[in-house]
Design an enzyme around this catalytic site. Structure first.
Site, PDB file in Angstrom:
ATOM      1  N   LYS A 139      -4.485 -11.734   4.708  1.00 38.50           N
ATOM      2  CA  LYS A 139      -4.227 -11.427   3.296  1.00 38.50           C
ATOM      3  C   LYS A 139      -2.970 -12.163   2.882  1.00 38.50           C
ATOM      4  CE  LYS A 139      -5.951  -9.338   0.909  1.00 38.50           C
ATOM      5  NZ  LYS A 139      -6.867  -9.584  -0.192  1.00 38.50           N
TER       6      LYS A 139
ATOM      7  N   HIS B  87       0.839  -1.209   0.000  1.00 36.91           N
ATOM      8  CA  HIS B  87       0.000   0.000   0.000  1.00 36.91           C
ATOM      9  C   HIS B  87       0.871   1.255   0.000  1.00 36.91           C
ATOM     10  CE1 HIS B  87      -4.034  -1.743   1.647  1.00 36.91           C
ATOM     11  NE2 HIS B  87      -3.446  -2.566   0.808  1.00 36.91           N
TER      12      HIS B  87
ATOM     13  N   ASN C  99     -14.211 -12.166  -3.910  1.00 39.72           N
ATOM     14  CA  ASN C  99     -14.535 -10.786  -4.255  1.00 39.72           C
ATOM     15  C   ASN C  99     -13.812 -10.447  -5.558  1.00 39.72           C
ATOM     16  OD1 ASN C  99     -12.096 -10.525  -2.163  1.00 39.72           O
ATOM     17  ND2 ASN C  99     -11.924  -8.869  -3.667  1.00 39.72           N
TER      18      ASN C  99
ATOM     19  N   ASP D 191      -6.625 -15.356   2.067  1.00 41.20           N
ATOM     20  CA  ASP D 191      -7.009 -14.763   0.778  1.00 41.20           C
ATOM     21  C   ASP D 191      -5.778 -14.344  -0.017  1.00 41.20           C
ATOM     22  OD1 ASP D 191      -7.991 -13.295  -1.331  1.00 41.20           O
ATOM     23  OD2 ASP D 191      -8.645 -11.591  -0.110  1.00 41.20           O
ATOM     24  N   PRO D 192      -5.305 -15.201  -0.958  1.00 42.14           N
ATOM     25  CA  PRO D 192      -4.119 -14.831  -1.742  1.00 42.14           C
ATOM     26  C   PRO D 192      -4.431 -14.020  -3.001  1.00 42.14           C
ATOM     27  CG  PRO D 192      -4.719 -17.083  -2.247  1.00 42.14           C
ATOM     28  CD  PRO D 192      -5.769 -16.578  -1.273  1.00 42.14           C
TER      29      PRO D 192
ATOM     30  N   LYS E 220      -8.897 -12.909   9.191  1.00 36.99           N
ATOM     31  CA  LYS E 220      -8.606 -13.164   7.775  1.00 36.99           C
ATOM     32  C   LYS E 220      -7.183 -12.716   7.506  1.00 36.99           C
ATOM     33  CE  LYS E 220      -9.452 -10.898   3.339  1.00 36.99           C
ATOM     34  NZ  LYS E 220     -10.457 -10.501   2.357  1.00 36.99           N
TER      35      LYS E 220
ATOM     36  N   HIS F 262     -16.816  -7.760   1.470  1.00 32.29           N
ATOM     37  CA  HIS F 262     -15.430  -7.427   1.141  1.00 32.29           C
ATOM     38  C   HIS F 262     -15.133  -6.006   1.588  1.00 32.29           C
ATOM     39  CE1 HIS F 262     -12.905  -5.320  -1.974  1.00 32.29           C
ATOM     40  NE2 HIS F 262     -12.089  -6.286  -1.637  1.00 32.29           N
ATOM     41  N   SER F 263     -13.876  -5.719   1.777  1.00 34.74           N
ATOM     42  CA  SER F 263     -13.513  -4.347   2.130  1.00 34.74           C
ATOM     43  C   SER F 263     -12.215  -3.960   1.467  1.00 34.74           C
ATOM     44  CB  SER F 263     -13.356  -4.239   3.642  1.00 34.74           C
ATOM     45  OG  SER F 263     -12.313  -3.376   3.982  1.00 34.74           O
TER      46      SER F 263
ATOM     47  N   ARG G  32      -4.169   4.802  -6.879  1.00 29.31           N
ATOM     48  CA  ARG G  32      -3.530   3.732  -6.110  1.00 29.31           C
ATOM     49  C   ARG G  32      -2.730   2.819  -7.039  1.00 29.31           C
ATOM     50  NH1 ARG G  32      -6.402  -0.863  -2.229  1.00 29.31           N
ATOM     51  NH2 ARG G  32      -4.678  -2.320  -2.392  1.00 29.31           N
TER      52      ARG G  32
HETATM   53  O1  GKR Z   1      -5.999  -3.691   0.252  1.00 27.62           O
HETATM   54  O2  GKR Z   1      -4.310  -4.966  -0.192  1.00 27.62           O
HETATM   55  C1  GKR Z   1      -5.506  -4.779  -0.108  1.00 27.62           C
HETATM   56  C2  GKR Z   1      -6.465  -5.873  -0.409  1.00 27.62           C
HETATM   57  O3  GKR Z   1      -5.837  -6.889  -1.108  1.00 27.62           O
HETATM   58  C3  GKR Z   1      -7.669  -5.369  -1.165  1.00 27.62           C
HETATM   59  O4  GKR Z   1      -7.255  -4.504  -2.128  1.00 27.62           O
HETATM   60  C4  GKR Z   1      -8.522  -6.449  -1.721  1.00 27.62           C
HETATM   61  O5  GKR Z   1      -9.384  -5.958  -2.679  1.00 27.62           O
HETATM   62  O6  GKR Z   1      -9.127  -6.692   0.540  1.00 27.62           O
HETATM   63  C5  GKR Z   1      -9.387  -7.069  -0.702  1.00 27.62           C
HETATM   64  C6  GKR Z   1      -9.635  -8.553  -0.855  1.00 27.62           C
HETATM   65  O7  GKR Z   1     -10.269  -9.111  -0.010  1.00 27.62           O
HETATM   66  O8  GKR Z   1      -9.273  -9.149  -1.871  1.00 27.62           O
HETATM   67 MG    MG Z   2     -10.451 -10.940  -1.229  1.00 22.94          MG
END
Ligand code: GKR
Ligand code: MG
Length: 429
Positions: A198, A29, A274, A226-227, A196, A325-326, A408
């Site tokens: 990432k 990010h 998502n 969540d990969p 969760k 999702h967020s 972004r």
């Molecule tokens: O903010 O790095 C992130 C996430 O990977 C996000 O951009 C994803 O869209 O959180 C999201 C997800 O669940 O895939």
């Molecule tokens: Mg996801």
């Protein structure tokens, strides 16, 4: 008493919000991320709030839509969704959004992502004008609080040297022990009881070890990984076999409906997405092929709170679960998510939220998680108030930016630390 619900002004305020160095499969990010705050003002002086992505392409589309909303009634949102506003094809020709983290980006999805903020702002204004909470306008709440899950990220302790950015007190999390420590702090600070992670950042073995460490540290707590589609079908199946009993679901292990369907056919671990179901048009193929068992809705790109309810109804009809999702978001969106989530009867999984990572907000009073839940507000509208000074400060940051952060780009942010970084080709493993 007669009320004048005519929209007399729509204010669009792009801002840059502090974001920690959270890692994902695309990169990291940026220190500041763009958001767009929408204010819809009625003839009676009521102001409704909405929020969405703030990247240039969203902002460019928001301007003509704001013009078209002015002069209409705040109850006239359906017509706004029907307006034919041209989307510059160059803005969607990359075909994926944020490197694919949110699935395919179509002109329609871009339009819906902007319209959702107008819809939320109109509902907020209408609720304020009528003295009713947004959930009441959506048919009423079926729960008094909404559960969220802790969103764990691999992260650096700080942004790369020489990069301006805010400091955070979360420290680094780059191995199983770091992930467990981060989860502990999430639980202590906000009371979350589901987690969760990432993934898609390190080779699968390391992420498997992190999930195992979480399961040991928090027995019985629902866990997800969540990969973002970084694995092949075979890798996804290997991870599913190794973590099967520990996972509530595996989120987007592989990219796209055909690959997800193949994984789903060969494992009992539920798959959530998502990425492959992000529009109504994508539902039929995914559901008929049994590719996903849980859809993570997102009112931004699904086109608002009422579309989220429609999605939930479709999922219900097909026996597919629904949750949320967020993406990096502020309190206006969290309030909107909470109102709509409160109205969905069969919301069986804790929703995602990035909010705990956001140290800055435009609200006069931040929303707080208690026991991992947000209480559903019964105050008129969304039940949140704007902090105008903070909005102005974050907008100043946007104005003073030379353009580098207004869109972004996680891969570009990664190149600051690793100049040879290229966006990985999927599947990465
Ligand atoms: O903010 O790095 C992130 C996430 O990977 C996000 O951009 C994803 O869209 O959180 C999201 C997800 O669940 O895939
Ligand atoms: Mg996801």
């Amino acid at each position: 008493m007669t009320r004048d619900l005519t929209v007399t002004e729509v204010r669009l305020t792009p801002i840059l919000v502090a974001d920690p160095p959270l890692l994902n499969t695309q990169g990291v990010h940026q220190p500041y991320t763009p958001r767009l705050i929408v204010e819809v003002v009625t003839a009676d002086g009521v102001t409704g709030l909405g929020e969405t992505y703030g990247d240039t392409k969203y902002l460019e589309l928001a301007r003509p839509l704001a013009d078209r909303l002015t002069g209409r009634q705040i109850t006239d949102v359906n017509a706004l969704f029907g307006l034919d506003i041209a989307v510059d094809p160059a803005r969607v020709d990359s075909s994926v959004d944020v490197g694919g983290l949110r699935g395919v980006l179509s002109a329609d999805k871009l339009r819906l992502s902007v319209l959702s903020a107008f819809e939320v702002a109109c509902l907020d204004a209408l609720g304020k004008a009528l003295g009713l909470p947004v959930h009441a306008l959506l048919g009423g709440k079926v729960r008094d609080s909404v559960e969220y899950s802790a969103y764990l990220f691999y992260k650096w302790a700080g942004h790369p040297k020489g990069v301006a950015g805010e400091k955070d007190d979360w420290g680094a999390a780059l191995d199983p022990a770091g992930v467990v420590e981060q989860a502990r702090r999430f639980k202590e600070r906000h009371g979350f009881t589901s987690f969760k992670l990432k993934g898609g950042v390190f080779p699968p073995e390391q992420e498997i070890a992190a999930v195992r460490a979480l399961a040991d540290a928090f027995p019985g707590h629902p866990l997800r990984l969540d990969p973002n589609g970084a694995w092949s079908v075979e890798t996804s199946l290997r991870v599913a076999a190794e973590l099967g009993g520990l996972l509530e679901y595996l989120e987007d292990p592989a990219l796209g409906t055909p690959a997800m369907a193949e994984v789903a056919a060969r494992t009992d671990v539920p798959l959530a997405t998502n990425m492959c179901v992000t529009t109504f048009a994508e539902i039929e193929e995914a559901f008929t092929r049994g590719a996903v068992q849980v859809v993570l809705s997102d009112h931004h790109y699904w086109g608002g709170l009422r579309n989220t309810q429609r999605l939930a109804a479709i999922c219900h009809a097909f026996g597919v679960g629904v949750s949320m999702h967020s993406n990096t978001h502020l309190g206006i969106s969290l309030a909107a998510m909470t109102h709509v989530a409160a109205t969905v009867a069969d919301l069986d999984h804790a929703c995602d939220s990035h909010y705990p990572w956001q140290s800055e907000d435009v609200l006069a009073e931040r929303l707080t998680f208690t026991g991992g839940r947000i209480a559903v507000s019964d105050a008129p509208g969304l039940g949140v108030e704007l902090d105008r000074d903070e909005l102005a400060r974050l907008h100043r940051r946007w104005t003073e930016d030379d353009g580098a952060l207004r869109d972004r780009d996680d891969a570009a942010a990664m190149r600051v630390a690793e100049p040879d970084w290229v966006t990985p080709t999927m599947p990465r493993w």
